[in-house]
Design an enzyme around this catalytic site. Structure first.
Site, PDB file in Angstrom:
ATOM      1  N   LYS A  28       6.284  -1.847   2.047  1.00  0.00           N
ATOM      2  CA  LYS A  28       5.136  -1.134   2.615  1.00  0.00           C
ATOM      3  C   LYS A  28       3.977  -2.130   2.559  1.00  0.00           C
ATOM      4  CE  LYS A  28       2.982   3.418   3.327  1.00  0.00           C
ATOM      5  NZ  LYS A  28       3.199   3.500   4.863  1.00  0.00           N
ATOM      6  N   TYR A  58       0.972  -1.261  -0.064  1.00  0.00           N
ATOM      7  CA  TYR A  58       0.000   0.094   0.101  1.00  0.00           C
ATOM      8  C   TYR A  58       0.826   1.265  -0.022  1.00  0.00           C
ATOM      9  CZ  TYR A  58       0.658   0.666   5.098  1.00  0.00           C
ATOM     10  OH  TYR A  58       1.194   1.124   6.193  1.00  0.00           O
ATOM     11  N   GLU A 112      12.573   2.638  13.940  1.00  0.00           N
ATOM     12  CA  GLU A 112      11.500   3.642  13.592  1.00  0.00           C
ATOM     13  C   GLU A 112      10.641   3.551  14.638  1.00  0.00           C
ATOM     14  OE1 GLU A 112       9.699   2.885   9.773  1.00  0.00           O
ATOM     15  OE2 GLU A 112      10.064   0.648  10.268  1.00  0.00           O
ATOM     16  N   LEU A 145      10.858   1.393   7.240  1.00  0.00           N
ATOM     17  CA  LEU A 145      10.535   1.892   5.877  1.00  0.00           C
ATOM     18  C   LEU A 145      11.010   3.341   5.566  1.00  0.00           C
ATOM     19  CD1 LEU A 145       7.642   1.243   4.021  1.00  0.00           C
ATOM     20  CD2 LEU A 145       6.668   3.488   5.476  1.00  0.00           C
TER      21      LEU A 145
HETATM   22  N1  PMP Z   1       7.453   3.885   9.394  1.00  0.00           N
HETATM   23  C1  PMP Z   1       6.481   3.239   9.424  1.00  0.00           C
HETATM   24  C2  PMP Z   1       6.275   1.881  10.095  1.00  0.00           C
HETATM   25  C3  PMP Z   1       5.068   4.142   8.838  1.00  0.00           C
HETATM   26  O1  PMP Z   1       4.001   3.135   8.957  1.00  0.00           O
HETATM   27  C4  PMP Z   1       5.286   5.195   8.284  1.00  0.00           C
HETATM   28  C5  PMP Z   1       4.056   5.801   7.969  1.00  0.00           C
HETATM   29  N2  PMP Z   1       2.871   5.095   7.320  1.00  0.00           N
HETATM   30  C6  PMP Z   1       6.565   5.663   8.058  1.00  0.00           C
HETATM   31  C7  PMP Z   1       7.731   5.287   8.699  1.00  0.00           C
HETATM   32  C8  PMP Z   1       6.476   7.203   7.643  1.00  0.00           C
HETATM   33  O2  PMP Z   1       6.720   7.340   6.168  1.00  0.00           O
HETATM   34  P1  PMP Z   1       5.881   8.346   5.308  1.00  0.00           P
HETATM   35  O3  PMP Z   1       6.873   9.423   5.622  1.00  0.00           O
HETATM   36  O4  PMP Z   1       6.026   8.079   3.995  1.00  0.00           O
HETATM   37  O5  PMP Z   1       4.484   8.502   5.685  1.00  0.00           O
END
Ligand code: PMP
Length: 283
Positions: free
Chosen positions: A144, A30, A176, A200
């Site tokens: 993702k 996603y 993270e 991610l």
């Molecule tokens: N890490 C994880 C596990 C996440 O779910 C998200 C946001 N969905 C992020 C980092 C941040 O990513 P982004 O800045 O692309 O929203």
């Protein structure tokens, strides 16, 4: 209005067969893309990450970037609100239940839009709370994946502790957040864990590093030890829907002075300026 397999329709009418591999196996990926003033933000970067996720699970991208761009514009146009966030979801499709990939199958493509409120000013003014916990996810956190059970359980731990986010530690190092990336400010330097299979690659993470570099904020991308997190002057979480937020209480202890720090305020201003510029000059 949502998009499902080639058609726009009200969400109540959208149906997916129970044998969809997304439902059965969590076999899909996603994306979440913010749109400000009805313009998708950092779309090229989100579509590139989507392609990387699809490649990693051996699923052909059902659309070209031009087709995605057109469909996303249509989805935004059919929904209310100047600021929206778009959820894109692709599964391997419907097939008899068998773990191995089906030989012939059509992917399921789903998109929806939700209103995107700006982060409440009081969160930026006072900061948010978090806990630390062990990162017990798999070793492909760079994908993702829609299989989010580990993230769901970790986030629930944070909620049950009365906090907003869980900071994840693996082998003594920060990876993270359960649904965000984490930055650490230590002695005037902005520290960020490296992009690898353990986190991610956040679109906001990249933007924060870009803005920091352009503004002369010293940064260091590399492993961040648990002790550095606990002794941080500032902690920030970043995500597409929450932008940049200061974490001011970690495991019940104040972070730095217990208030959003000066570097957070500088980054938030840079981030808001960048958003405003992009909205005036769509690329
Ligand atoms: N890490 C994880 C596990 C996440 O779910 C998200 C946001 N969905 C992020 C980092 C941040 O990513 P982004 O800045 O692309 O929203």
């Amino acid at each position: 209005m949502i998009y499902l397999n080639g058609r726009f329709m009200p969400i109540e009418e959208a149906m997916v067969p129970v044998l969809d591999r997304g439902f059965i196996f969590g076999d899909g990926v996603y994306e979440v893309i913010p749109a400000y003033s009805r313009l998708p933000f950092r779309l090229a970067e989100h579509l590139r990450r989507l392609q990387n996720s699809l490649d990693a699970i051996g699923l052909k991208n059902p659309y070209s970037d031009a087709e995605w761009t057109k469909l996303i514009a249509q989805l935004i146009a059919q929904n209310a609100g100047e600021d929206q966030y778009l959820y894109l979801h692709i599964t391997r499709g419907v097939a008899k239940r068998d773990h191995a990939f089906p030989k012939v199958v059509t992917p399921t493509v789903f998109m929806m839009s939700s209103p995107l409120p700006s982060p409440p000013p009081e969160l930026k003014a006072s900061g948010v709370t978090a806990i630390t916990t062990q990162d017990n996810r798999w070793l492909r956190c760079d994908i993702k994946s829609i299989s989010l059970l580990p993230n769901v359980l970790l986030r629930q731990q944070a909620v049950e502790a009365g906090t907003m986010e869980a900071l994840l530690l693996r082998d003594g190092f920060l990876t993270e957040g359960a649904a965000s990336n984490i930055f650490v400010v230590s002695q005037g330097v902005l520290l960020a864990p490296p992009k690898n299979n353990l986190m991610l690659p956040g679109i906001t993470y990249d933007l924060v590093l870009e803005l920091a570099a352009a503004d002369g904020i010293p940064t260091r991308v590399g492993p961040v030890a648990e002790a550095t997190v606990r002794a941080a002057d500032e902690l920030w979480l970043t995500s597409s829907t929450r932008e940049v937020l200061p974490i001011t209480l970690l495991d019940g202890q104040p972070v730095g002075g217990g208030q959003p720090g000066p570097l957070f305020k500088r980054m938030d201003a840079l981030y808001q300026d960048y958003k405003a510029t992009v909205m005036r000059q769509p690329d």
